[in-house]
Design a protein around this motif. Structure first.
Motif, PDB file in Angstrom:
ATOM      1  N   LEU A 105      -3.605  -3.903  -3.780  1.00 51.57           N
ATOM      2  CA  LEU A 105      -2.324  -4.476  -3.354  1.00 51.57           C
ATOM      3  C   LEU A 105      -1.838  -3.666  -2.164  1.00 51.57           C
ATOM      4  O   LEU A 105      -1.353  -2.544  -2.310  1.00 51.57           O
ATOM      5  N   LEU A 106      -1.997  -4.233  -0.968  1.00 51.52           N
ATOM      6  CA  LEU A 106      -1.663  -3.544   0.275  1.00 51.52           C
ATOM      7  C   LEU A 106      -0.294  -4.020   0.749  1.00 51.52           C
ATOM      8  O   LEU A 106      -0.138  -5.154   1.207  1.00 51.52           O
ATOM      9  N   GLY A 107       0.708  -3.160   0.599  1.00 51.10           N
ATOM     10  CA  GLY A 107       2.065  -3.546   0.977  1.00 51.10           C
ATOM     11  C   GLY A 107       2.657  -4.592   0.060  1.00 51.10           C
ATOM     12  O   GLY A 107       3.573  -5.322   0.447  1.00 51.10           O
ATOM     13  N   SER A 108       2.152  -4.681  -1.164  1.00 49.63           N
ATOM     14  CA  SER A 108       2.618  -5.672  -2.140  1.00 49.63           C
ATOM     15  C   SER A 108       2.910  -4.975  -3.459  1.00 49.63           C
ATOM     16  O   SER A 108       2.150  -4.104  -3.901  1.00 49.63           O
ATOM     17  N   SER A 109       3.992  -5.398  -4.102  1.00 49.36           N
ATOM     18  CA  SER A 109       4.326  -4.851  -5.415  1.00 49.36           C
ATOM     19  C   SER A 109       3.570  -5.555  -6.533  1.00 49.36           C
ATOM     20  O   SER A 109       3.570  -5.109  -7.673  1.00 49.36           O
ATOM     21  N   GLY A 110       2.964  -6.697  -6.221  1.00 51.74           N
ATOM     22  CA  GLY A 110       2.278  -7.484  -7.237  1.00 51.74           C
ATOM     23  C   GLY A 110       3.169  -8.472  -7.956  1.00 51.74           C
ATOM     24  O   GLY A 110       2.712  -9.182  -8.847  1.00 51.74           O
TER      25      GLY A 110
ATOM     26  N   PRO B 268       3.920  -6.746 -13.755  1.00 51.20           N
ATOM     27  CA  PRO B 268       2.751  -5.972 -13.319  1.00 51.20           C
ATOM     28  C   PRO B 268       1.893  -5.492 -14.486  1.00 51.20           C
ATOM     29  O   PRO B 268       0.698  -5.246 -14.306  1.00 51.20           O
ATOM     30  N   GLU B 269       2.482  -5.399 -15.672  1.00 53.46           N
ATOM     31  CA  GLU B 269       1.717  -4.960 -16.842  1.00 53.46           C
ATOM     32  C   GLU B 269       0.684  -5.993 -17.267  1.00 53.46           C
ATOM     33  O   GLU B 269      -0.231  -5.686 -18.056  1.00 53.46           O
ATOM     34  N   LYS B 270       0.780  -7.215 -16.738  1.00 52.54           N
ATOM     35  CA  LYS B 270      -0.174  -8.268 -17.097  1.00 52.54           C
ATOM     36  C   LYS B 270      -1.315  -8.406 -16.092  1.00 52.54           C
ATOM     37  O   LYS B 270      -2.151  -9.288 -16.236  1.00 52.54           O
ATOM     38  N   ILE B 271      -1.319  -7.546 -15.070  1.00 51.52           N
ATOM     39  CA  ILE B 271      -2.410  -7.565 -14.093  1.00 51.52           C
ATOM     40  C   ILE B 271      -3.561  -6.736 -14.660  1.00 51.52           C
ATOM     41  O   ILE B 271      -3.440  -5.525 -14.835  1.00 51.52           O
ATOM     42  N   GLY B 272      -4.662  -7.389 -14.960  1.00 47.53           N
ATOM     43  CA  GLY B 272      -5.783  -6.687 -15.567  1.00 47.53           C
ATOM     44  C   GLY B 272      -6.669  -5.994 -14.550  1.00 47.53           C
ATOM     45  O   GLY B 272      -6.479  -6.107 -13.336  1.00 47.53           O
ATOM     46  N   GLY B 273      -7.650  -5.256 -15.035  1.00 47.55           N
ATOM     47  CA  GLY B 273      -8.625  -4.599 -14.184  1.00 47.55           C
ATOM     48  C   GLY B 273      -8.094  -3.335 -13.532  1.00 47.55           C
ATOM     49  O   GLY B 273      -6.983  -2.872 -13.801  1.00 47.55           O
ATOM     50  N   ARG B 274      -8.916  -2.760 -12.670  1.00 48.61           N
ATOM     51  CA  ARG B 274      -8.523  -1.565 -11.930  1.00 48.61           C
ATOM     52  C   ARG B 274      -7.593  -1.959 -10.787  1.00 48.61           C
ATOM     53  O   ARG B 274      -7.811  -2.974 -10.138  1.00 48.61           O
ATOM     54  N   LYS B 275      -6.602  -1.119 -10.530  1.00 49.52           N
ATOM     55  CA  LYS B 275      -5.585  -1.457  -9.530  1.00 49.52           C
ATOM     56  C   LYS B 275      -5.382  -0.318  -8.546  1.00 49.52           C
ATOM     57  O   LYS B 275      -5.278   0.843  -8.943  1.00 49.52           O
ATOM     58  N   LEU B 276      -5.310  -0.664  -7.256  1.00 45.72           N
ATOM     59  CA  LEU B 276      -4.990   0.294  -6.205  1.00 45.72           C
ATOM     60  C   LEU B 276      -3.821  -0.258  -5.401  1.00 45.72           C
ATOM     61  O   LEU B 276      -3.912  -1.325  -4.800  1.00 45.72           O
ATOM     62  N   PHE B 277      -2.714   0.472  -5.429  1.00 44.22           N
ATOM     63  CA  PHE B 277      -1.534   0.121  -4.632  1.00 44.22           C
ATOM     64  C   PHE B 277      -1.540   1.007  -3.379  1.00 44.22           C
ATOM     65  O   PHE B 277      -1.677   2.225  -3.493  1.00 44.22           O
ATOM     66  N   ILE B 278      -1.373   0.395  -2.206  1.00 41.52           N
ATOM     67  CA  ILE B 278      -1.286   1.151  -0.954  1.00 41.52           C
ATOM     68  C   ILE B 278      -0.063   0.667  -0.183  1.00 41.52           C
ATOM     69  O   ILE B 278       0.125  -0.537   0.003  1.00 41.52           O
ATOM     70  N   VAL B 279       0.747   1.622   0.284  1.00 42.02           N
ATOM     71  CA  VAL B 279       1.952   1.253   1.030  1.00 42.02           C
ATOM     72  C   VAL B 279       2.290   2.366   2.008  1.00 42.02           C
ATOM     73  O   VAL B 279       2.029   3.542   1.750  1.00 42.02           O
TER      74      VAL B 279
END
Length: 227
Positions: free
Chosen positions: A147-152, A156-167
């Motif tokens: 998630l690049l510049g996005s909060s999702g 957000p607790e329902k987003i599965g898999g590995r997650k990388l937030f970049i901002v």
């Protein structure tokens, strides 16, 4: 070899005709209500879908797509069905949130139908919101999400898999700084997860045109390549 070296080498090698190889494709949306266009780069079993931000189009990922393809990924840079051109010729994504998420899932299905056995999605701003919504709509369909510049978005607790937030630290919208909401959603997201805050104020894909661009691409490649 370190991922950073691989990315730099890939960018340098993109002059090779083999690494420049790209083809445009068109496929039907999952709801059968639209046609989706996209650019395909590379091959292999590791699929990566690139979902652009609201002021970009599928071609905006060209440098990043080529670098990832050179690292062995099968890359699909998506054009949302609601993409339009402004009077000045600049792109604008005007589709609904539901349509955008559906388009991401159609892209995921396309990648799987063409040889990808694992799927990651890199979504920038609006594209990140669409990717997160897709992951919530179809649990298990996306193994990794950037998630690049996005909060999702919501839940957000329902987003599965590995997650990388970049901002970028000083990234702002008309409503104020983006970092606090992204940090709040990151805190609610389930592991495995990682948050990276880079210097500057560039929003989403605009970061690739700044001094932080190489680092962001390196972090994305590292995340996608990790076992």
């Amino acid at each position: 070899m370190k991922i950073a070296c691989v990315v730099v080498a890939c960018l340098l090698l993109c002059a090779s005709p083999a690494l420049r190889a790209q083809r445009g494709v068109t496929f039907e949306s999952l709801d059968k209500l639209g046609k989706i266009k996209a650019d395909v780069y590379g091959g292999g079993a590791r699929g990566v879908l690139l979902a652009h931000g609201g002021r970009f189009d599928e071609g905006s990922w060209r440098a990043q797509a080529r670098a990832l393809a050179a690292s062995g990924f099968r890359v699909l840079a998506l054009r949302f069905r609601g993409d339009r051109l402004n009077p000045d010729g600049s792109p604008s994504a005007e589709g609904s949130d539901e349509d955008n998420a559906n388009d991401v899932l159609a892209g995921v299905a396309f990648l799987r139908a063409h040889g990808a056995t694992s799927i990651a999605v890199v979504g920038a701003s609006l594209g990140g919101d669409a990717a997160a919504r897709a992951a919530r709509t179809a649990p298990g369909s996306i193994e990794r999400i950037v998630l690049l510049g996005s909060s999702g978005g919501e839940s957000p607790e329902k987003i599965g898999g590995r997650k990388l937030f970049i901002v970028a630290r000083d990234d702002r919208s008309g409503e104020g700084p983006r970092l606090p909401r992204i940090e709040a959603n990151y805190a609610k997201a389930t592991p495995p997860k990682k948050l990276i805050v880079v210097d500057g104020s560039a929003h989403a894909q605009f970061v690739f045109a700044t001094a932080q661009g190489p680092r962001v691409l390196d972090e994305i490649a590292r995340f996608l390549s990790a076992p």
